[in-house]
Motif scaffolding. Structure first.
Motif, PDB file in Angstrom:
ATOM      1  N   MET A 275      25.444  38.115  33.940  1.00  0.00           N
ATOM      2  CA  MET A 275      25.083  38.994  34.791  1.00  0.00           C
ATOM      3  C   MET A 275      26.793  40.168  34.810  1.00  0.00           C
ATOM      4  SD  MET A 275      23.709  40.300  38.341  1.00  0.00           S
ATOM      5  CE  MET A 275      23.903  41.498  39.027  1.00  0.00           C
ATOM      6  N   TYR A 276      27.425  39.808  35.751  1.00  0.00           N
ATOM      7  CA  TYR A 276      28.763  40.031  35.396  1.00  0.00           C
ATOM      8  C   TYR A 276      29.909  39.427  34.995  1.00  0.00           C
ATOM      9  CZ  TYR A 276      26.987  42.659  40.062  1.00  0.00           C
ATOM     10  OH  TYR A 276      26.458  43.313  40.642  1.00  0.00           O
ATOM     11  N   LYS A 277      29.738  38.873  34.146  1.00  0.00           N
ATOM     12  CA  LYS A 277      31.356  38.790  32.434  1.00  0.00           C
ATOM     13  C   LYS A 277      32.100  39.346  32.708  1.00  0.00           C
ATOM     14  CE  LYS A 277      30.068  36.745  28.019  1.00  0.00           C
ATOM     15  NZ  LYS A 277      29.307  36.656  27.386  1.00  0.00           N
ATOM     16  N   LYS A 278      32.780  40.565  32.904  1.00  0.00           N
ATOM     17  CA  LYS A 278      34.272  40.962  32.675  1.00  0.00           C
ATOM     18  C   LYS A 278      34.554  41.187  33.816  1.00  0.00           C
ATOM     19  CE  LYS A 278      37.460  43.709  30.559  1.00  0.00           C
ATOM     20  NZ  LYS A 278      36.925  45.041  29.152  1.00  0.00           N
ATOM     21  N   LYS A 279      35.471  40.780  34.794  1.00  0.00           N
ATOM     22  CA  LYS A 279      35.309  40.497  36.028  1.00  0.00           C
ATOM     23  C   LYS A 279      37.306  41.012  36.705  1.00  0.00           C
ATOM     24  CE  LYS A 279      32.843  36.277  37.236  1.00  0.00           C
ATOM     25  NZ  LYS A 279      32.432  36.832  35.613  1.00  0.00           N
ATOM     26  N   LEU A 280      36.822  41.953  37.372  1.00  0.00           N
ATOM     27  CA  LEU A 280      39.051  42.879  37.803  1.00  0.00           C
ATOM     28  C   LEU A 280      39.487  42.272  38.946  1.00  0.00           C
ATOM     29  CD1 LEU A 280      41.300  43.508  36.570  1.00  0.00           C
ATOM     30  CD2 LEU A 280      40.665  45.550  37.491  1.00  0.00           C
ATOM     31  N   LEU A 281      40.430  41.400  39.286  1.00  0.00           N
ATOM     32  CA  LEU A 281      40.344  40.810  40.471  1.00  0.00           C
ATOM     33  C   LEU A 281      41.540  41.322  41.171  1.00  0.00           C
ATOM     34  CD1 LEU A 281      40.073  39.080  43.184  1.00  0.00           C
ATOM     35  CD2 LEU A 281      41.444  37.161  41.602  1.00  0.00           C
ATOM     36  N   ALA A 282      41.431  42.112  41.663  1.00  0.00           N
ATOM     37  CA  ALA A 282      43.277  43.333  41.726  1.00  0.00           C
ATOM     38  C   ALA A 282      43.459  42.110  43.168  1.00  0.00           C
ATOM     39  CB  ALA A 282      42.454  43.840  42.799  1.00  0.00           C
ATOM     40  N   VAL A 283      44.786  41.689  43.319  1.00  0.00           N
ATOM     41  CA  VAL A 283      45.900  40.565  44.230  1.00  0.00           C
ATOM     42  C   VAL A 283      46.982  41.400  44.328  1.00  0.00           C
ATOM     43  CG1 VAL A 283      44.382  39.187  43.034  1.00  0.00           C
ATOM     44  CG2 VAL A 283      46.625  39.494  41.986  1.00  0.00           C
ATOM     45  N   ASP A 284      47.425  40.612  45.372  1.00  0.00           N
ATOM     46  CA  ASP A 284      48.608  41.170  45.906  1.00  0.00           C
ATOM     47  C   ASP A 284      49.395  40.622  46.708  1.00  0.00           C
ATOM     48  OD1 ASP A 284      48.090  41.086  48.385  1.00  0.00           O
ATOM     49  OD2 ASP A 284      48.602  42.908  49.203  1.00  0.00           O
ATOM     50  N   GLY A 285      49.662  39.216  46.169  1.00  0.00           N
ATOM     51  CA  GLY A 285      49.176  38.047  46.675  1.00  0.00           C
ATOM     52  C   GLY A 285      49.704  37.719  48.748  1.00  0.00           C
ATOM     53  N   SER A 286      49.289  38.577  49.131  1.00  0.00           N
ATOM     54  CA  SER A 286      48.499  38.109  50.567  1.00  0.00           C
ATOM     55  C   SER A 286      47.901  37.022  50.873  1.00  0.00           C
ATOM     56  CB  SER A 286      48.604  39.656  51.511  1.00  0.00           C
ATOM     57  OG  SER A 286      47.297  40.225  50.691  1.00  0.00           O
ATOM     58  N   VAL A 287      47.370  36.059  51.821  1.00  0.00           N
ATOM     59  CA  VAL A 287      46.002  35.757  52.056  1.00  0.00           C
ATOM     60  C   VAL A 287      44.905  36.329  51.748  1.00  0.00           C
ATOM     61  CG1 VAL A 287      45.222  34.880  54.398  1.00  0.00           C
ATOM     62  CG2 VAL A 287      47.698  34.674  54.660  1.00  0.00           C
ATOM     63  N   HIS A 288      44.809  37.921  52.336  1.00  0.00           N
ATOM     64  CA  HIS A 288      43.262  38.437  51.595  1.00  0.00           C
ATOM     65  C   HIS A 288      43.038  38.171  50.690  1.00  0.00           C
ATOM     66  CE1 HIS A 288      42.974  39.848  55.959  1.00  0.00           C
ATOM     67  NE2 HIS A 288      44.141  40.650  55.509  1.00  0.00           N
ATOM     68  N   PHE A 289      43.573  38.420  49.586  1.00  0.00           N
ATOM     69  CA  PHE A 289      43.517  37.908  48.155  1.00  0.00           C
ATOM     70  C   PHE A 289      43.464  36.835  47.754  1.00  0.00           C
ATOM     71  CE2 PHE A 289      45.162  42.057  49.087  1.00  0.00           C
ATOM     72  CZ  PHE A 289      44.149  43.029  48.441  1.00  0.00           C
ATOM     73  N   GLU A 290      43.971  35.939  48.587  1.00  0.00           N
ATOM     74  CA  GLU A 290      43.879  34.607  48.024  1.00  0.00           C
ATOM     75  C   GLU A 290      42.687  33.932  48.090  1.00  0.00           C
ATOM     76  OE1 GLU A 290      47.048  31.179  49.616  1.00  0.00           O
ATOM     77  OE2 GLU A 290      47.857  32.992  49.870  1.00  0.00           O
ATOM     78  N   ARG A 291      41.699  34.416  49.524  1.00  0.00           N
ATOM     79  CA  ARG A 291      40.487  34.405  49.425  1.00  0.00           C
ATOM     80  C   ARG A 291      39.649  35.091  48.177  1.00  0.00           C
ATOM     81  NH1 ARG A 291      41.937  35.154  55.090  1.00  0.00           N
ATOM     82  NH2 ARG A 291      40.759  37.428  54.647  1.00  0.00           N
ATOM     83  N   SER A 292      39.797  35.851  48.042  1.00  0.00           N
ATOM     84  CA  SER A 292      39.408  37.080  46.873  1.00  0.00           C
ATOM     85  C   SER A 292      39.279  35.832  45.633  1.00  0.00           C
ATOM     86  CB  SER A 292      39.268  38.495  46.764  1.00  0.00           C
ATOM     87  OG  SER A 292      40.810  38.470  45.995  1.00  0.00           O
ATOM     88  N   THR A 293      40.074  35.137  45.536  1.00  0.00           N
ATOM     89  CA  THR A 293      40.313  34.512  43.960  1.00  0.00           C
ATOM     90  C   THR A 293      39.735  33.572  44.554  1.00  0.00           C
ATOM     91  OG1 THR A 293      42.838  34.628  44.518  1.00  0.00           O
ATOM     92  CG2 THR A 293      42.652  32.533  43.488  1.00  0.00           C
ATOM     93  N   ASP A 294      39.257  32.723  45.369  1.00  0.00           N
ATOM     94  CA  ASP A 294      38.615  31.758  45.348  1.00  0.00           C
ATOM     95  C   ASP A 294      36.930  32.235  45.085  1.00  0.00           C
ATOM     96  OD1 ASP A 294      40.423  29.691  46.661  1.00  0.00           O
ATOM     97  OD2 ASP A 294      40.371  30.524  48.762  1.00  0.00           O
ATOM     98  N   HIS A 295      36.272  34.087  45.215  1.00  0.00           N
ATOM     99  CA  HIS A 295      35.081  34.120  45.039  1.00  0.00           C
ATOM    100  C   HIS A 295      35.416  34.677  43.673  1.00  0.00           C
ATOM    101  CE1 HIS A 295      33.372  34.723  49.512  1.00  0.00           C
ATOM    102  NE2 HIS A 295      34.697  34.700  50.031  1.00  0.00           N
ATOM    103  N   ALA A 296      36.077  35.060  43.130  1.00  0.00           N
ATOM    104  CA  ALA A 296      36.264  35.284  42.065  1.00  0.00           C
ATOM    105  C   ALA A 296      35.757  33.974  41.391  1.00  0.00           C
ATOM    106  CB  ALA A 296      37.530  35.909  41.220  1.00  0.00           C
ATOM    107  N   ILE A 297      36.914  32.546  40.836  1.00  0.00           N
ATOM    108  CA  ILE A 297      35.927  31.730  40.969  1.00  0.00           C
ATOM    109  C   ILE A 297      35.567  31.312  41.084  1.00  0.00           C
ATOM    110  CG2 ILE A 297      37.277  28.855  40.219  1.00  0.00           C
ATOM    111  CD1 ILE A 297      40.249  30.209  41.490  1.00  0.00           C
TER     112      ILE A 297
END
Length: 139
Positions: free
Chosen positions: A1-23
């Motif tokens: 379904m969502y094969k090609k994903k873009l993860l926007a990051v800036d190095g903050s704690v908020h983006f560490e959590r979004s990394t977990d969801h992306a994986i």
């Protein structure tokens, strides 16, 4: 379904959590692609250049911000690609997403208070309004 994903990051704690969801989402799909985009904000770039000793030191400082995020992908043995762009974060992420036809954008919530968000608008809000694909905002 969502094969090609873009993860926007800036190095903050908020983006560490979004990394977990992306994986986690990436593991649900075979041959999933996750690309990380890190936008070097023009308004902050000038200050970074002035305070760094050299171009190498500046690049190392920028990479250090992303180290935890990259380590998560490496620990999970999940392939990723890192793209760096210069510009204003919101419009840069939007144009990159739309130009490259991603299936999903994953972005962290920045945590502005309600007044700041009303006046300034958050990057995640700007991205969600303007990209041509679904957006997952992680708090």
């Amino acid at each position: 379904m969502y094969k090609k994903k873009l993860l926007a990051v800036d190095g903050s704690v908020h983006f560490e959590r979004s990394t977990d969801h992306a994986i986690q989402l990436g593991k649900l799909t075979t041959d999933a692609e996750v690309e990380l985009i890190y936008v070097l904000d023009y308004s902050k770039s000038k200050s970074e250049v002035l305070h760094s000793g050299s171009a190498e030191a500046l690049e190392q400082a920028r990479r250090l911000k992303l180290k935890k995020i990259e380590e998560k992908f490496q620990t999970e043995e999940f392939p990723y690609k890192l793209t760096m762009r210069h510009g204003e974060p919101g419009p840069t992420i939007v144009s990159y997403t739309n130009d490259n036809h991603f299936d999903l954008v994953i972005i962290g919530s920045r945590g502005l208070n309600s007044f700041q968000e009303m006046v300034l608008g958050s990057v995640s809000h700007k991205v969600a309004k303007r990209v041509d694909c679904p957006v997952l905002i992680v708090k």
